[in-house]
Write an enzyme that holds these catalytic residues in place. Structure first.
Site, mmCIF file in Angstrom:
data_model
loop_
_atom_site.group_PDB
_atom_site.id
_atom_site.type_symbol
_atom_site.label_atom_id
_atom_site.label_comp_id
_atom_site.label_asym_id
_atom_site.label_seq_id
_atom_site.Cartn_x
_atom_site.Cartn_y
_atom_site.Cartn_z
ATOM 1 N N ASP A 39 0.880 -1.149 0.000
ATOM 2 C CA ASP A 39 0.000 0.000 0.000
ATOM 3 C C ASP A 39 0.934 1.220 0.000
ATOM 4 O O ASP A 39 2.086 1.106 0.426
ATOM 5 C CB ASP A 39 -0.840 -0.064 1.288
ATOM 6 N N ASP A 83 0.155 5.122 0.744
ATOM 7 C CA ASP A 83 0.002 6.137 1.802
ATOM 8 C C ASP A 83 -0.092 5.462 3.160
ATOM 9 O O ASP A 83 -0.901 4.550 3.362
ATOM 10 C CB ASP A 83 -1.250 6.972 1.548
ATOM 11 N N GLY A 129 -7.591 4.615 2.923
ATOM 12 C CA GLY A 129 -7.330 3.634 1.860
ATOM 13 C C GLY A 129 -8.451 3.524 0.848
ATOM 14 O O GLY A 129 -8.249 3.006 -0.249
ATOM 15 N N SER A 189 -4.943 5.503 -3.908
ATOM 16 C CA SER A 189 -4.748 6.813 -4.525
ATOM 17 C C SER A 189 -4.951 6.750 -6.027
ATOM 18 O O SER A 189 -4.771 5.701 -6.641
ATOM 19 C CB SER A 189 -3.313 7.294 -4.280
ATOM 20 N N ASP A 245 -1.512 -0.209 6.321
ATOM 21 C CA ASP A 245 -1.730 0.513 7.581
ATOM 22 C C ASP A 245 -3.218 0.690 7.877
ATOM 23 O O ASP A 245 -3.586 1.016 8.993
ATOM 24 C CB ASP A 245 -1.103 1.914 7.511
HETATM 25 O O1 LIG Z 1 -4.338 2.913 -0.375
HETATM 26 P P1 LIG Z 1 -3.504 4.036 0.161
HETATM 27 O O2 LIG Z 1 -2.214 4.207 -0.537
HETATM 28 O O3 LIG Z 1 -3.374 4.020 1.639
HETATM 29 O O4 LIG Z 1 -4.346 5.328 -0.228
HETATM 30 C C1 LIG Z 1 -4.840 6.201 0.683
HETATM 31 C C2 LIG Z 1 -5.951 6.999 0.086
HETATM 32 O O5 LIG Z 1 -6.930 7.030 1.083
HETATM 33 C C3 LIG Z 1 -8.109 7.689 0.665
HETATM 34 O O6 LIG Z 1 -9.031 7.638 1.685
HETATM 35 C C4 LIG Z 1 -7.788 9.107 0.373
HETATM 36 O O7 LIG Z 1 -8.917 9.806 -0.009
HETATM 37 C C5 LIG Z 1 -6.837 9.116 -0.733
HETATM 38 O O8 LIG Z 1 -6.601 10.415 -1.096
HETATM 39 C C6 LIG Z 1 -5.598 8.391 -0.248
HETATM 40 O O9 LIG Z 1 -4.657 8.427 -1.243
#
Ligand SMILES: O=P(O)(O)OC[C@H]1O[C@@H](O)[C@H](O)[C@@H](O)[C@@H]1O
Length: 233
Positions: free
Chosen positions: A13, A15, A52, A117, A173
């Site tokens: 993942d 973020d 996410g 994202s 996470d």
């Molecule tokens: O799947 P990931 O990488 O944790 O992505 C998180 C995403 O979570 C979402 O809730 C946000 O709106 C996005 O903007 C963000 O990028």
């Protein structure tokens, strides 16, 4: 290092895993909602319940389940612009990330990103972290119909890498992300950037819980995956 003979994959993942940035997303959502006269989006609820998920799904969850796709995309764009402006100097790799990716690559483990994202934020974060070169596949929310907690993002990543879902380990996470991995038939390493250690106790597919990548050994992790299969036989 003993190299694995079978093909395995690590799917990251983005973020909250490659970088500790989910609180920056939360702050941008709070500002967007406030700008629309909606005081009181609880950032903690966003982090626990919807981190996410695709931006339009976050809006459906907190704002209006019947929001049009066009309006949901427009508001997501606004929030993401604000997030990028406010986060540029703050996006740093999680401790030990580059070394861990290098060691995993050297051990022959296929590497991918599977993120909720969209294209622009994915490019932005991976560019700032200088990590694109490590990944053989990068799958974002724009590549699939259903975002997390549906399994589609992780299944697409596994398909692109040519690795069976059961031989993939997802790094996550967010609770919707761990559910997505579970629905894809994949085990997880959970990171404590966004949720407390305790909140993962209910997730049966979590192999390890880590704060960062400093102490983690890629081949040791594959051994842990094997042990967990033997335990469930
Ligand atoms: O799947 P990931 O990488 O944790 O992505 C998180 C995403 O979570 C979402 O809730 C946000 O709106 C996005 O903007 C963000 O990028």
């Amino acid at each position: 290092m003993i190299l694995p003979t079978k093909k395995y994959a690590f799917i990251f993942d983005m973020d909250g895993v490659l970088t500790d940035n989910m609180k920056l997303h939360a702050a941008s959502w709070v500002e967007l909602f406030r700008d629309y006269g909606l005081e009181g989006l609880d950032p903690e609820r966003y982090l626990v319940e919807t981190a996410g998920m695709k931006g339009p799904d976050v809006l459906r969850y907190f704002l209006d389940p019947d929001i049009s796709s066009q309006e949901a995309e427009r508001l997501t764009e606004l929030k993401d612009f604000l997030y990028r402006v406010n986060s540029r100097s703050l996006i740093k790799p999680l401790s030990g990330l580059h070394t861990f990716l290098e060691h995993a690559g050297m051990a022959g483990i296929a590497l991918a990103v599977g993120t909720g994202s969209g294209a622009k934020n994915t490019d932005y974060v991976l560019g700032l972290l200088e990590t694109k070169r490590f990944f053989q596949a990068i799958v974002g929310s724009h590549h699939v119909k259903e975002g997390k907690p549906a399994p589609d993002i992780f299944l697409r990543a596994a398909e692109l890498l040519g690795v069976e879902p059961a031989d993939c380990i997802v790094f996550e996470d967010a609770l919707p992300g761990i559910e997505a991995a579970s629905r894809a038939g994949m085990s997880c390493v959970a990171l404590t950037t966004t949720n407390s250690r305790d909140s993962f106790s209910v997730c049966s597919n979590v192999l390890e819980i880590i704060d960062d990548f400093m102490q983690l050994d890629p081949v040791g992790l594959l051994e842990r995956l094997h042990e967990s299969r033997t335990e469930t036989l």
